[in-house]
Design an enzyme around this catalytic site. Structure first.
Site, PDB file in Angstrom:
ATOM      1  N   ASP A  67       1.255  -1.281   0.415  1.00  0.00           N
ATOM      2  CA  ASP A  67       0.046   0.054  -0.286  1.00  0.00           C
ATOM      3  C   ASP A  67       0.389   1.124   0.254  1.00  0.00           C
ATOM      4  OD1 ASP A  67       0.709  -0.553   2.935  1.00  0.00           O
ATOM      5  OD2 ASP A  67      -1.082  -1.037   3.816  1.00  0.00           O
ATOM      6  N   ASN A 136      -7.560  -2.676  14.323  1.00  0.00           N
ATOM      7  CA  ASN A 136      -9.328  -3.089  14.094  1.00  0.00           C
ATOM      8  C   ASN A 136      -8.815  -4.116  13.292  1.00  0.00           C
ATOM      9  OD1 ASN A 136      -8.049  -2.530  11.494  1.00  0.00           O
ATOM     10  ND2 ASN A 136      -8.587  -0.650  11.186  1.00  0.00           N
ATOM     11  N   HIS A 138      -7.069  -4.943   9.772  1.00  0.00           N
ATOM     12  CA  HIS A 138      -6.993  -4.908   8.825  1.00  0.00           C
ATOM     13  C   HIS A 138      -5.652  -5.273   8.348  1.00  0.00           C
ATOM     14  CE1 HIS A 138      -4.903  -0.301   9.328  1.00  0.00           C
ATOM     15  NE2 HIS A 138      -3.999  -1.613   9.552  1.00  0.00           N
ATOM     16  N   GLU A 143      -9.752  -2.146   5.894  1.00  0.00           N
ATOM     17  CA  GLU A 143     -10.730  -1.454   6.799  1.00  0.00           C
ATOM     18  C   GLU A 143     -11.805  -2.410   6.514  1.00  0.00           C
ATOM     19  OE1 GLU A 143      -8.105   0.071   8.570  1.00  0.00           O
ATOM     20  OE2 GLU A 143      -8.149   2.135   8.275  1.00  0.00           O
TER      21      GLU A 143
END
Ligand code: F6R
Length: 246
Positions: A67, A136, A138, A143
């Site tokens: 990313d 979280n 990811h 996400e």
């Protein structure tokens, strides 16, 4: 999913470095998927050490990072591109032209995402993908709520992610709001995945990834479907698992 639990973060780094070095020694033209983030930094330090001291060569390796932030030029000090240059690329013999990240500062990030996906496919696909996991759940910047069949695309960063990554920027406001990320389906196409997690802060996400339902709520749970995924955890990251190593 193969889960390996080791005593501490240093043992996570060393075991991951063993797996990665072995893959490079066995297949010098490895197509390697790279991740950024704090968990990966000691691994890259160890790979650089092995390059200098043990003769590990990355000259034949091709790399694709997961990313990049939208809006940051490759040479921006907070871009993932610049981070990779500093921590790995310029310290090893990997050929600069064989290293790839999405370009964050293009006029059309969606077109760039598609170009990047095609570049990966055109290279024959990723042999070994390194992954971290967000608090979280990811992977990459997929996400919670990301489609499990997603491809490389522009993703809006959650507040939790922007908060976690604030440490690398001058203020939380300076953290970009969007990133280009490989999709979950893109990641699942890698022939092998190696995910590292350290520290108690990751324990809840790790438990959801390994023992929770396959769900877009925890994007990392998609790795349950991968035929060759290995997860290396320290005691803290493993502390909420009900069933231990499996
Ligand atoms: C980074 C990436 C992220 C990180 C994750 C964990 O390229 O794709 O998914 O791997 O956010 O980050 P750290 O290791 O900083 O906790």
């Amino acid at each position: 999913m193969k889960t390996l639990i080791v005593p501490d973060a240093q043992a996570v780094t060393l075991l991951a470095a063993d797996i990665l070095s072995e893959a490079i020694w066995t297949q010098p033209n490895l197509v390697l998927g790279l991740a950024t983030g704090s968990t990966m930094m000691p691994l890259y330090t160890e790979i650089v050490r092995r390059h200098h001291e043990d003769g590990l060569s990355l000259a034949g390796v091709t790399s694709f990072n997961l990313d990049e932030y939208v809006g940051l030029a490759p040479n921006h000090p907070c871009s993932y591109h610049q981070t990779m240059v500093e921590v790995l690329f310029k310290q090893t013999d990997i050929r600069p032209e064989a290293t790839h990240l999405p370009r964050g500062n293009v006029s059309n990030p969606s077109t760039e995402a598609q170009r990047y996906e095609e570049l990966i496919t055109g290279s024959g696909g990723i042999d070994l993908q390194l992954l971290g996991i967000g608090v979280n759940g990811h992977i990459g910047f997929n996400e919670p709520g990301s489609s499990l069949s997603s491809r490389t695309r522009v993703e809006m960063l959650s507040e939790a992610t922007r908060h976690s990554n604030r440490q690398f920027f001058t203020s939380e406001n300076a953290v970009p709001r969007y990133a280009i990320t490989m999709g979950i389906a893109t990641i699942l196409e890698a022939r092998a995945c190696l995910l590292l997690a350290t520290g108690k802060a990751k324990a809840k996400a790790v438990a959801a990834m390994i023992e929770g339902p396959l769900s877009a709520t925890c994007p990392a749970s998609a790795l349950q479907m991968h035929p060759n995924a290995t997860v290396i955890l320290d005691q803290g990251a493993a502390s909420k698992l009900q069933h231990g190593a499996g």
